[in-house]
Design a protein around this motif. Structure first.
Motif, PDB file in Angstrom:
ATOM      1  N   ASP A 125       0.838  -1.193   0.000  1.00 60.61           N
ATOM      2  CA  ASP A 125       0.000   0.000   0.000  1.00 60.61           C
ATOM      3  C   ASP A 125       0.874   1.244   0.000  1.00 60.61           C
ATOM      4  O   ASP A 125       2.030   1.214   0.459  1.00 60.61           O
ATOM      5  CB  ASP A 125      -0.924   0.007   1.217  1.00 60.61           C
ATOM      6  N   SER A 126       0.338   2.341  -0.489  1.00 63.81           N
ATOM      7  CA  SER A 126       1.128   3.568  -0.627  1.00 63.81           C
ATOM      8  C   SER A 126       1.699   4.048   0.704  1.00 63.81           C
ATOM      9  O   SER A 126       2.811   4.570   0.744  1.00 63.81           O
ATOM     10  CB  SER A 126       0.310   4.670  -1.293  1.00 63.81           C
ATOM     11  N   ALA A 127       0.986   3.855   1.805  1.00 62.08           N
ATOM     12  CA  ALA A 127       1.507   4.264   3.113  1.00 62.08           C
ATOM     13  C   ALA A 127       2.775   3.504   3.472  1.00 62.08           C
ATOM     14  O   ALA A 127       3.710   4.068   4.061  1.00 62.08           O
ATOM     15  CB  ALA A 127       0.446   4.073   4.192  1.00 62.08           C
ATOM     16  N   GLU A 128       2.837   2.230   3.109  1.00 59.27           N
ATOM     17  CA  GLU A 128       4.041   1.436   3.370  1.00 59.27           C
ATOM     18  C   GLU A 128       5.213   1.957   2.543  1.00 59.27           C
ATOM     19  O   GLU A 128       6.341   2.045   3.035  1.00 59.27           O
ATOM     20  CB  GLU A 128       3.795  -0.035   3.018  1.00 59.27           C
ATOM     21  N   VAL A 129       4.944   2.293   1.298  1.00 53.71           N
ATOM     22  CA  VAL A 129       5.990   2.789   0.409  1.00 53.71           C
ATOM     23  C   VAL A 129       6.492   4.149   0.890  1.00 53.71           C
ATOM     24  O   VAL A 129       7.699   4.402   0.912  1.00 53.71           O
ATOM     25  CB  VAL A 129       5.481   2.860  -1.046  1.00 53.71           C
ATOM     26  N   ALA A 184      10.885   0.992  -9.370  1.00 53.96           N
ATOM     27  CA  ALA A 184       9.698   0.141  -9.256  1.00 53.96           C
ATOM     28  C   ALA A 184       8.425   0.946  -9.459  1.00 53.96           C
ATOM     29  O   ALA A 184       8.369   2.141  -9.173  1.00 53.96           O
ATOM     30  CB  ALA A 184       9.651  -0.538  -7.886  1.00 53.96           C
ATOM     31  N   VAL A 185       7.405   0.257  -9.939  1.00 50.69           N
ATOM     32  CA  VAL A 185       6.068   0.818 -10.051  1.00 50.69           C
ATOM     33  C   VAL A 185       5.295   0.343  -8.829  1.00 50.69           C
ATOM     34  O   VAL A 185       5.306  -0.851  -8.519  1.00 50.69           O
ATOM     35  CB  VAL A 185       5.370   0.313 -11.343  1.00 50.69           C
ATOM     36  N   ASN A 186       4.659   1.280  -8.116  1.00 52.62           N
ATOM     37  CA  ASN A 186       3.852   0.898  -6.959  1.00 52.62           C
ATOM     38  C   ASN A 186       2.400   0.731  -7.395  1.00 52.62           C
ATOM     39  O   ASN A 186       1.767   1.671  -7.849  1.00 52.62           O
ATOM     40  CB  ASN A 186       3.964   1.946  -5.854  1.00 52.62           C
ATOM     41  N   VAL A 187       1.917  -0.507  -7.296  1.00 50.29           N
ATOM     42  CA  VAL A 187       0.519  -0.827  -7.583  1.00 50.29           C
ATOM     43  C   VAL A 187       0.045  -1.671  -6.420  1.00 50.29           C
ATOM     44  O   VAL A 187       0.479  -2.820  -6.275  1.00 50.29           O
ATOM     45  CB  VAL A 187       0.364  -1.601  -8.912  1.00 50.29           C
ATOM     46  N   SER A 188      -0.810  -1.110  -5.578  1.00 47.83           N
ATOM     47  CA  SER A 188      -1.268  -1.869  -4.419  1.00 47.83           C
ATOM     48  C   SER A 188      -1.947  -3.165  -4.867  1.00 47.83           C
ATOM     49  O   SER A 188      -2.525  -3.233  -5.953  1.00 47.83           O
ATOM     50  CB  SER A 188      -2.218  -1.036  -3.565  1.00 47.83           C
ATOM     51  N   ARG A 189      -1.836  -4.169  -4.047  1.00 43.42           N
ATOM     52  CA  ARG A 189      -2.363  -5.496  -4.365  1.00 43.42           C
ATOM     53  C   ARG A 189      -3.813  -5.432  -4.844  1.00 43.42           C
ATOM     54  O   ARG A 189      -4.208  -6.134  -5.754  1.00 43.42           O
ATOM     55  CB  ARG A 189      -2.214  -6.414  -3.133  1.00 43.42           C
TER      56      ARG A 189
END
Length: 125
Positions: free
Chosen positions: A40-44, A53-58
């Protein structure tokens, strides 16, 4: 068909090979590699992510990976090597299995972000 989380994880781990940070670095160095952070974006925001890396939440993965979805991310190209990771390896295993089911052939599970960071892998905040 899987009926519980344990069975889902077993199927995912059987379908998507686990790789080490060193192996991931080699794949990234070769190019034509998509690295996907499924946290999730908060973790990133808290820890950063693998550089590039591309961030795409599960929860959005299927929508971003499907070229017929209005939410498709053009980074998802079936001709690329795909490396997925999360906080501990569970979400990335499941994500890798979904990508395999979607027709991505060269998919790998890096597992935990902390393993990447502790191995000296490049991180961007």
């Amino acid at each position: 068909m899987a009926t519980n989380v344990k069975q889902l994880m077993e199927a995912a781990n059987a379908a998507v090979p686990k790789i080490t940070p060193a192996q991931a670095k080699e794949m990234i160095a070769k190019g034509n590699t998509l690295v996907v952070d499924v946290r999730d974006s908060a973790e990133v925001e808290k820890s950063g992510k693998v550089a590039g890396a591309v961030n795409v939440s599960r929860g959005m993965l299927e929508f971003r990976a499907d070229p017929d979805s209005p939410y498709h991310d053009k980074s998802f190209d079936k001709g690329k090597t795909v490396i997925v990771y999360c906080a501990s390896g569970g979400r990335s295993a499941l994500s890798g299995k979904v990508l395999k089911d979607f027709g991505f052939n060269d998919v790998h599970n890096l597992g935990a972000f902390k393993d990447w960071a502790e191995s000296g892998g490049a991180v961007e905040k």
